[in-house]
Write a protein that holds these residues in place. Structure first.
Motif, PDB file in Angstrom:
ATOM      1  N   UNK A   7       0.825  -1.213   0.000  1.00 23.43           N
ATOM      2  CA  UNK A   7       0.000   0.000   0.000  1.00 23.43           C
ATOM      3  C   UNK A   7       0.859   1.263   0.000  1.00 23.43           C
ATOM      4  N   UNK A   8       2.094   1.135   0.468  1.00 26.86           N
ATOM      5  CA  UNK A   8       3.036   2.257   0.471  1.00 26.86           C
ATOM      6  C   UNK A   8       3.208   2.827  -0.936  1.00 26.86           C
ATOM      7  N   UNK A  38       0.010  -4.009   3.998  1.00 30.13           N
ATOM      8  CA  UNK A  38      -0.537  -2.759   4.510  1.00 30.13           C
ATOM      9  C   UNK A  38       0.525  -2.040   5.335  1.00 30.13           C
ATOM     10  N   UNK A  39       0.768  -0.771   4.998  1.00 26.27           N
ATOM     11  CA  UNK A  39       1.755   0.057   5.691  1.00 26.27           C
ATOM     12  C   UNK A  39       1.035   1.305   6.200  1.00 26.27           C
ATOM     13  N   UNK A  40       0.872   1.466   7.517  1.00 26.82           N
ATOM     14  CA  UNK A  40       0.018   2.539   8.057  1.00 26.82           C
ATOM     15  C   UNK A  40       0.707   3.899   8.098  1.00 26.82           C
ATOM     16  N   UNK A  41       1.005   4.441   6.912  1.00 21.77           N
ATOM     17  CA  UNK A  41       1.552   5.792   6.806  1.00 21.77           C
ATOM     18  C   UNK A  41       0.457   6.780   6.405  1.00 21.77           C
ATOM     19  N   UNK A  75       1.978  -6.666   7.459  1.00 17.27           N
ATOM     20  CA  UNK A  75       1.748  -5.341   8.041  1.00 17.27           C
ATOM     21  C   UNK A  75       3.117  -4.809   8.423  1.00 17.27           C
ATOM     22  N   UNK A  76       3.508  -3.632   7.944  1.00 17.53           N
ATOM     23  CA  UNK A  76       4.858  -3.112   8.149  1.00 17.53           C
ATOM     24  C   UNK A  76       4.836  -1.797   8.907  1.00 17.53           C
TER      25      UNK A  76
END
Length: 300
Positions: A7-8, A38-41, A75-76
């Motif tokens: 996702x990033x 999924x990367x929560x940025x 997840x990262x």
């Protein structure tokens, strides 16, 4: 083996409001991704003030992925275990909270850093590494033990200029010495410490649980618009002083055929996720990158 997207790669589209997380998941699936990291940025699954986990959004994300026919594979998150005392304990606690989010997402793996990728170059020496190695290993060990309880395998990524390079990565994995702890190999990041990505793919393949497939332009002379750490499209510097900039996969200077050939010949059959951080528009670059990855994998 599945080819997918981080996702990033679509962060700029999400940040601009051109795409929601739901839209990003649907877009990835429609454009050939079989799995998604999924990367929560550009989004997050908890309240930044209270830490309360947004179980409703997590449930939505799982449903969106299921409806789109795409696997949420990883997840990262960023992390820095090069700390002491209360700061060290607080960071472990924070990352374990991220493990809890990964567990709620029902992803099998979570990557967390063990050091800041923005450490000054002067603090990336071997002496510094030896100093902080016990802290990085202890923290990662405690986090992966929590991951076991939640059904999440934790991963180190060769990221930045400190916890990067074949020898350093293997030192950390060996010191953690836990079957629940493995490697997310980033084929582009290894160039940040001036190592050969094709050789690194061959050397580290036996440790590898997941792959970030990335490409860079590499220059030895200043192309202008260069920064030390900015990897969001502009040029930045490797540990040895080369100039790097993200590229669409197979359009940069890394030999993607040789890299994928090394992984394939090693018997690697895990997920390969495209991570794009260049100047081009994210959807175009991601679409071309996934097509090239699949084509080249079949050619080598």
């Amino acid at each position: 083996m599945k080819i997918g997207l981080s996702s990033y790669s679509l962060d700029r589209e999400i940040e601009k409001g051109n795409m929601s997380l739901h839209g990003a998941i649907e877009w990835a699936a429609k454009n050939g991704a079989e799995c998604m990291e999924l990367v929560p940025f550009a989004f997050r699954f908890d309240d930044p003030q209270t830490g309360r986990i947004d179980t409703a959004l997590i449930g939505d994300a799982r449903r969106w992925a299921k409806d789109a026919g795409i696997e949420l594979c990883n997840y990262s998150v960023l992390a820095d275990l090069c700390k002491e005392g209360a700061d060290f304990e607080n960071e472990i606690r924070r990352i374990c909270h991220e493990v809890d989010i990964a567990a709620e997402l029902q992803v099998p793996m979570m990557r967390h850093d063990v050091s800041s990728f923005r450490r000054p170059h002067s603090e990336n020496t071997l002496r510094d590494f030896e100093k902080w190695l016990p802290y990085m290993a202890e923290g990662a060990k405690r986090i992966t033990e929590h991951g076991k309880k939640r059904g999440v395998k934790t991963l180190i990524e060769n990221h930045g200029f400190f916890a990067n390079g074949c020898d350093r990565v293997e030192r950390i994995i060996d010191m953690v010495n836990d079957e629940n702890y493995g490697l997310l190999l980033d084929t582009g990041n290894i160039a940040c410490v001036d190592e050969n990505p094709s050789v690194a793919a061959q050397v580290l393949a036996p440790r590898c649980k997941m792959v970030h497939l990335k490409d860079f332009y590499i220059r030895t002379r200043d192309p202008g618009d260069s920064h030390l750490f900015d990897c969001a499209g502009t040029w930045f510097r490797s540990r040895g002083g080369k100039y790097l900039r993200g590229a669409i996969l197979a359009q940069g200077d890394l030999d993607i055929w040789e890299i994928l050939g090394a992984l394939k010949n090693s018997g690697y059959d895990g997920n390969i996720v495209i991570e794009f951080e260049g100047l081009e528009e994210g959807t175009y670059a991601s679409s071309v990158g996934m097509m090239n990855a699949r084509r080249i994998w079949n050619e080598v």
